[in-house]
Design an enzyme around this catalytic site. Structure first.
Site, mmCIF file in Angstrom:
data_model
loop_
_atom_site.group_PDB
_atom_site.id
_atom_site.type_symbol
_atom_site.label_atom_id
_atom_site.label_comp_id
_atom_site.label_asym_id
_atom_site.label_seq_id
_atom_site.Cartn_x
_atom_site.Cartn_y
_atom_site.Cartn_z
ATOM 1 N N TYR A 47 0.823 -1.212 0.000
ATOM 2 C CA TYR A 47 0.000 0.000 0.000
ATOM 3 C C TYR A 47 0.859 1.264 0.000
ATOM 4 O O TYR A 47 0.468 2.293 -0.557
ATOM 5 C CB TYR A 47 -0.995 -0.017 1.176
ATOM 6 C CG TYR A 47 -2.137 -0.958 0.881
ATOM 7 C CD1 TYR A 47 -2.127 -2.268 1.340
ATOM 8 C CD2 TYR A 47 -3.193 -0.557 0.065
ATOM 9 C CE1 TYR A 47 -3.148 -3.156 1.014
ATOM 10 C CE2 TYR A 47 -4.226 -1.433 -0.257
ATOM 11 C CZ TYR A 47 -4.193 -2.742 0.210
ATOM 12 O OH TYR A 47 -5.191 -3.612 -0.133
ATOM 13 N N ARG A 55 1.460 1.831 -3.602
ATOM 14 C CA ARG A 55 0.257 2.320 -4.296
ATOM 15 C C ARG A 55 -0.024 3.761 -3.886
ATOM 16 O O ARG A 55 -0.480 4.580 -4.689
ATOM 17 C CB ARG A 55 -0.942 1.421 -3.984
ATOM 18 C CG ARG A 55 -0.858 0.031 -4.599
ATOM 19 C CD ARG A 55 -2.121 -0.750 -4.388
ATOM 20 N NE ARG A 55 -3.254 -0.150 -5.082
ATOM 21 C CZ ARG A 55 -4.523 -0.449 -4.804
ATOM 22 N NH1 ARG A 55 -4.801 -1.305 -3.824
ATOM 23 N NH2 ARG A 55 -5.506 0.099 -5.486
ATOM 24 N N VAL A 61 -9.442 3.509 -4.467
ATOM 25 C CA VAL A 61 -8.921 4.055 -3.206
ATOM 26 C C VAL A 61 -8.038 5.279 -3.461
ATOM 27 O O VAL A 61 -7.523 5.886 -2.528
ATOM 28 C CB VAL A 61 -8.153 2.965 -2.414
ATOM 29 C CG1 VAL A 61 -9.123 1.890 -1.910
ATOM 30 C CG2 VAL A 61 -7.044 2.324 -3.239
ATOM 31 N N HIS A 111 -14.539 1.197 -0.847
ATOM 32 C CA HIS A 111 -13.406 0.335 -0.477
ATOM 33 C C HIS A 111 -12.346 1.093 0.308
ATOM 34 O O HIS A 111 -11.211 0.641 0.415
ATOM 35 C CB HIS A 111 -12.782 -0.295 -1.737
ATOM 36 C CG HIS A 111 -13.666 -1.306 -2.375
ATOM 37 N ND1 HIS A 111 -13.455 -1.809 -3.631
ATOM 38 C CD2 HIS A 111 -14.802 -1.919 -1.926
ATOM 39 C CE1 HIS A 111 -14.397 -2.690 -3.932
ATOM 40 N NE2 HIS A 111 -15.236 -2.760 -2.921
ATOM 41 N N SER A 164 -14.843 -4.201 -13.909
ATOM 42 C CA SER A 164 -15.010 -5.502 -14.582
ATOM 43 C C SER A 164 -16.298 -6.210 -14.152
ATOM 44 O O SER A 164 -16.663 -7.232 -14.707
ATOM 45 C CB SER A 164 -13.809 -6.404 -14.258
ATOM 46 O OG SER A 164 -13.733 -6.592 -12.833
#
Ligand code: APR
Length: 233
Positions: free
Chosen positions: A54, A57, A91, A107, A175
């Site tokens: 994370y 990210r 996020v 989320h 998706s």
């Protein structure tokens, strides 16, 4: 009066901002096992791996910029005050940085930190480590404030209320593989909303949509927003 517009977004809307998706050919889940980095069990097994996943990210998202799709949605909200809500699975904070105000992060957010001991929340530092003390209870129990598989998404009561009163539901860049988000289109349609899927390619739930539009979000979303604005001028 356009009525309420509920927009679900997924990783595909941020793809052209340089943030990876999950299930495309070079997606995050082709390079990491989601069981290791996106479940409470994975965090318990190897918290350092999860924190570094994370942290990377978070740094990637901080260096990214909103693209024309994010900007178009912010304009739609400005032109229809009080009628547009974005429910995002993402996020990152690119919607907010593009100017959107009414955004629900089901989320969680990379920008958030959560204390696994007392539940306190605060703004995440650029680099988060397990033994960072919670500012409230001081326990070394810091984790990213994101929703992992097996955990309950945030804002669900509010989201179901929006879907019960939506006049238009648009799904962008997802998706349709993860629930409950993948079920939102059926809920909106059941309540009489017009539904459109705007995606690079047909999703797993494409047959649930009344209308589809395929192509890169940075092109299809501004076109769709312009058409929506023209329809209601
Ligand atoms: N423009 C529009 N759509 C795109 C683009 C693009 N430039 N690039 C990719 N897409 C589409 C892909 O075709 C795919 O359908 O975006 C979708 C991305 O799908 P996923 O990678 O599965 O991402 P998402 O649907 O957001 O995943 C849902 O799964 O792992 C969890 O928590 C994670 O929030 C995530 C959830």
């Amino acid at each position: 009066m356009t009525g309420k517009i509920v927009i679900l977004t997924g990783a595909g809307i941020s793809a052209e901002s340089g943030l990876g998706t999950f299930r495309d050919k070079d997606g995050l889940w082709t390079r990491y096992d989601l069981e290791d980095v996106a479940t409470p069990e994975g965090f318990h097994r190897n918290p350092d791996l999860v924190q570094s996943f994370y942290n990377a990210r978070r740094a990637n998202a901080a260096g990214a910029s909103p693209n024309a799709a994010h900007t178009a949605l912010a304009r739609l909200e400005r032109d229809h005050p009080g009628e547009v809500v974005i429910v995002t699975q993402n996020v990152d904070n690119l919607h907010e940085r593009a100017g959107s105000r009414n955004v629900l992060h089901m989320h969680g957010e990379l920008a958030g930190a959560l204390c696994a001991a007392c539940g306190a929340r605060w703004t995440a530092p650029p680099e988060m480590h397990n033994d960072d003390p919670c500012p409230a209870c001081k326990a070394p129990a810091t984790r990213p404030d994101v929703v992992w598989f097996g955990e309950i998404p945030y804002h669900m009561d509010t989201i179901w209320e929006h879907l019960a009163t939506a006049d238009l539901f648009a799904s962008i860049g997802t998706s349709g593989e993860v629930y409950p988000a993948a079920a939102f289109v059926q809920e909106a349609a059941r309540n009489g909303a017009h539904t459109i899927e705007i995606n690079l390619e047909p999703s797993a739930t494409v047959s649930d949509f009344a209308e589809t539009c395929f192509g890169p979000a940075s092109q299809t979303v501004p076109q769709w927003v312009e058409a929506e604005l023209d329809r209601h001028r």
